[in-house]
Design an enzyme around this catalytic site. Structure first.
Site, PDB file in Angstrom:
ATOM      1  NE  ARG A 203      28.755   8.753 -26.065  1.00  0.00           N
ATOM      2  CZ  ARG A 203      29.824   9.311 -26.582  1.00  0.00           C
ATOM      3  NH1 ARG A 203      30.881   8.575 -26.862  1.00  0.00           N
ATOM      4  NH2 ARG A 203      29.842  10.590 -26.839  1.00  0.00           N
TER       5      ARG A 203
ATOM      6  NE  ARG B 202      30.547  12.398 -23.523  1.00  0.00           N
ATOM      7  CZ  ARG B 202      31.527  12.132 -24.370  1.00  0.00           C
ATOM      8  NH1 ARG B 202      32.076  10.922 -24.387  1.00  0.00           N
ATOM      9  NH2 ARG B 202      31.975  13.061 -25.173  1.00  0.00           N
TER      10      ARG B 202
ATOM     11  CE  LYS C 133      38.128   9.611 -29.422  1.00  0.00           C
ATOM     12  NZ  LYS C 133      36.916  10.020 -30.183  1.00  0.00           N
TER      13      LYS C 133
ATOM     14  NE  ARG D  39      39.458  16.045 -28.268  1.00  0.00           N
ATOM     15  CZ  ARG D  39      38.776  15.001 -27.751  1.00  0.00           C
ATOM     16  NH1 ARG D  39      39.367  14.108 -27.025  1.00  0.00           N
ATOM     17  NH2 ARG D  39      37.504  14.892 -28.009  1.00  0.00           N
TER      18      ARG D  39
ATOM     19  NE  ARG E  78      31.588  15.718 -28.657  1.00  0.00           N
ATOM     20  CZ  ARG E  78      30.758  14.747 -28.293  1.00  0.00           C
ATOM     21  NH1 ARG E  78      29.509  15.028 -27.989  1.00  0.00           N
ATOM     22  NH2 ARG E  78      31.181  13.517 -28.222  1.00  0.00           N
TER      23      ARG E  78
END
Ligand code: AP5
Ligand code: MG
Length: 215
Positions: free
Chosen positions: A128, A162, A14, A89, A173
């Protein structure tokens, strides 16, 4: 045709696609995850409330998120349009979004679902990292900077990862995505504005699929 939602599991891409759209089309990326991370960094009241929830991989309360987006969509830079990344969400957030857009005389043009196999998501998330200065996104294997250790966009040599990007938190998640976010897809399907793209394709190919929907 400039009000859209990118919907997808954690790591679906996203943020990657929203940033591309922002650069190419001048419509602003509204990432609730980025907003919350900024709030945590600044030490604001919202940041203090959100930190532990985010670190655990759970969802921050609807009232906080709805107020945050309602305030944000009225800023001048949203006039040309916006890409919602990470919002809504939950069913309550989807309904609140409709109500606030109606009040502003706006409508959603597209809800784009990015489909991916769950097994690759952990790999994407754990690899990431982002530029600490400009926020450009990278991946240890899938999206390396052109010169190792140097941001393509701003030349910075500092990068961050993160706090919630670890295998254990990813499970929570994903669970939140399956239980709380996926159930809102039929809401948009019924409205006839839901489209799907193959999020497993190469980054540029996903961008082409999204452009084809928008043009
Ligand atoms: P948020 O920041 O929204 O995280 P998320 O939904 O878990 O999604 P990610 O940002 O992890 O994934 P992404 O889809 O953006 O993937 P990306 O493009 O980076 O939310 C974080 C937390 O904040 C939540 O857990 C919650 O606590 C809270 N929160 C936020 N919004 C909320 C809300 N509305 N309500 C309640 N709580 C909320 O890509 C991932 C990696 O893969 C990158 O390294 C990228 O380079 C790579 N990649 C991307 N696309 C491809 C591709 N096609 N091929 C190969 N690699 C790719
Ligand atoms: Mg993201």
């Amino acid at each position: 045709m400039n009000h859209l939602i990118l919907l997808g599991a954690p790591g679906a891409g996203k943020g990657t696609q929203a940033r591309k759209l922002q650069d190419e089309r001048g419509i602003v990326q509204l990432s609730t995850g980025d907003m919350l991370r900024a709030a945590v960094k600044s030490g604001s009241e919202i940041g203090k409330k959100a930190k532990a929830i985010m670190d655990a991989g759970k969802l921050v309360s609807d009232d906080i998120m709805i107020a945050m987006i309602e305030e944000r969509v009225q800023q001048p830079d949203c006039k040309k349009g916006f890409i919602l990344d990470g919002f809504p969400r939950t069913a309550a957030q989807a309904e609140a979004l409709d109500a606030m857009l109606a009040k502003l005389g706006l409508a959603l043009d597209h809800v784009i679902e990015m489909t991916v196999d769950e097994k690759i998501l952990t790999e994407r998330i754990v690899g990431r990292y982002t530029c600490a200065k400009c926020g450009a996104g990278y991946h240890d294997a899938f999206q390396k900077p052109k010169v190792a250790g140097v941001c393509d966009v701003c030349g910075s040599r500092e990068f961050t990862r993160r706090a919630d990007d670890n295998a254990e938190t990813v499970r929570t998640r994903l669970d939140a995505y399956r239980k709380q976010t996926q159930p809102i897809l039929p809401y948009y399907r019924t409205k006839g504005i839901l489209k799907s793209v193959d999020g497993m394709a190469e980054i540029d190919d996903v961008a082409r699929q999204i452009s084809a929907i928008l043009d």
